[in-house]
Design an enzyme around this catalytic site. Sequence first.
Site, PDB file in Angstrom:
ATOM      1  N   TYR A  47      18.925  88.967  44.053  1.00  0.00           N
ATOM      2  CA  TYR A  47      19.751  89.933  43.328  1.00  0.00           C
ATOM      3  C   TYR A  47      19.393  89.825  41.847  1.00  0.00           C
ATOM      4  CZ  TYR A  47      24.157  92.146  41.661  1.00  0.00           C
ATOM      5  OH  TYR A  47      25.105  92.939  41.058  1.00  0.00           O
ATOM      6  N   LYS A  96      17.171  93.197  45.285  1.00  0.00           N
ATOM      7  CA  LYS A  96      18.092  94.255  44.848  1.00  0.00           C
ATOM      8  C   LYS A  96      17.856  94.395  43.356  1.00  0.00           C
ATOM      9  CE  LYS A  96      23.075  94.249  44.240  1.00  0.00           C
ATOM     10  NZ  LYS A  96      23.265  95.341  43.336  1.00  0.00           N
TER      11      LYS A  96
HETATM   12  O1  NGF Z   1      28.489  97.274  39.125  1.00  0.00           O
HETATM   13  C1  NGF Z   1      27.364  97.034  38.794  1.00  0.00           C
HETATM   14  C2  NGF Z   1      27.093  96.193  37.608  1.00  0.00           C
HETATM   15  N1  NGF Z   1      26.306  97.509  39.428  1.00  0.00           N
HETATM   16  C3  NGF Z   1      26.426  98.248  40.670  1.00  0.00           C
HETATM   17  C4  NGF Z   1      25.607  97.564  41.699  1.00  0.00           C
HETATM   18  O2  NGF Z   1      24.274  97.417  41.305  1.00  0.00           O
HETATM   19  C5  NGF Z   1      26.248  96.179  41.842  1.00  0.00           C
HETATM   20  C6  NGF Z   1      26.058  99.696  40.538  1.00  0.00           C
HETATM   21  O3  NGF Z   1      26.375 100.317  41.748  1.00  0.00           O
HETATM   22  C7  NGF Z   1      26.289  95.729  43.192  1.00  0.00           C
HETATM   23  O4  NGF Z   1      25.668  96.259  44.048  1.00  0.00           O
HETATM   24  C8  NGF Z   1      27.123  94.545  43.437  1.00  0.00           C
HETATM   25  O5  NGF Z   1      26.647  93.441  43.273  1.00  0.00           O
HETATM   26  O6  NGF Z   1      28.282  94.691  43.774  1.00  0.00           O
HETATM   27  C9  NGF Z   1      26.845 100.341  39.400  1.00  0.00           C
HETATM   28  O7  NGF Z   1      28.206 100.054  39.516  1.00  0.00           O
HETATM   29  C10 NGF Z   1      26.684 101.854  39.369  1.00  0.00           C
HETATM   30  O8  NGF Z   1      25.330 102.189  39.371  1.00  0.00           O
HETATM   31  C11 NGF Z   1      27.392 102.450  38.139  1.00  0.00           C
HETATM   32  O9  NGF Z   1      26.728 102.030  36.963  1.00  0.00           O
HETATM   33  O10 NGF Z   1      27.857  96.618  36.546  1.00  0.00           O
END
Ligand code: NGF
Length: 292
Positions: free
Chosen positions: A136, A164
């Site tokens: 990640y 990821k």
């Molecule tokens: O929320 C974040 C970080 N990133 C998410 C995602 O990459 C995180 C993304 O969907 C994720 O998958 C996790 O670990 O839960 C964003 O929220 C989205 O693109 C809006 O910016 O801040």
Amino acid sequence: NADMRGIFSALLVSYNEDGSINEKGVRQIIRHNIDNMKVDGLYVGGSTGENFMLSTEEKKQIFEIAKDEAKNEIKLIAQVGSINVYESVELAKFATELGYDAISAVTPFYYKFSFNEIKDYYNTIIDSVDNRLIIYSIPFLTGVDMSVEQFGELFENEKIIGVKFTAADFYLLERLRKAYPNHLIYAGFDEMMLPATVLGVDGAIGSTFNVNGIRARQIFDLAKEGKIEEAREIQHVTNDLISAILSNGLYATLKELLKLSGVDAGYCRKPMALTTDAQVEEAKNIFDKYVK
Ligand code: NGF
């Protein structure tokens, strides 16, 4: 590892006002993702689950609830990363025993670990279990940047099957795609899904799929079919939604949008603030415009 391609929601977790886990609410969020958002899988214990504020027991409880609710209907990835690598190993074992399809671990953060230390962290975690691991990488929150060559060194361990990629560095993404055609790459920024898909990602993991999973799949499928203009139109609507969500507070707004869909998504966990009345009102506007 082709079984792990597709659209994965980063699971939101419902908390009660006192910060405890609202199991019924978590189950409803999972059902909503499976039945209405039609996702291929869930990424459990990520940033979106507010995971880094939880105890080991709470993390385990969420892994258990997700597996018990989803059973084998969709794929499940358990995020076990922590700067306490011994906790990561314990969680990796726990999730593997539960039957999780893969584990994932955030790059260790806070201290400025050397690359050799990061490599040792990943090998320690994955070598402790009979499972597969997805790195990640989220440099804007962890401060950890890795080069194409360093990803290659991590991928020398055959159990490390992908990354990821939550970054806006499309040059690095293209270089990784070319260098490691057989490793899985997931897009991590939902607002940049179209360009990431054009560059050949295998799937996407995102927080907004909890409420916008159907459009996310359309963007992904259309881009894979080369229907770029149609995909772009859906990305435009998606990004109107995402920018409204981000302006109103990411996790709080996602939870309010779920509530408006009849899902008991609860509160955020301290030190995240409780949602204000103004945020709740704005979430209603966002819901009427983009989600209903
Ligand atoms: O929320 C974040 C970080 N990133 C998410 C995602 O990459 C995180 C993304 O969907 C994720 O998958 C996790 O670990 O839960 C964003 O929220 C989205 O693109 C809006 O910016 O801040």
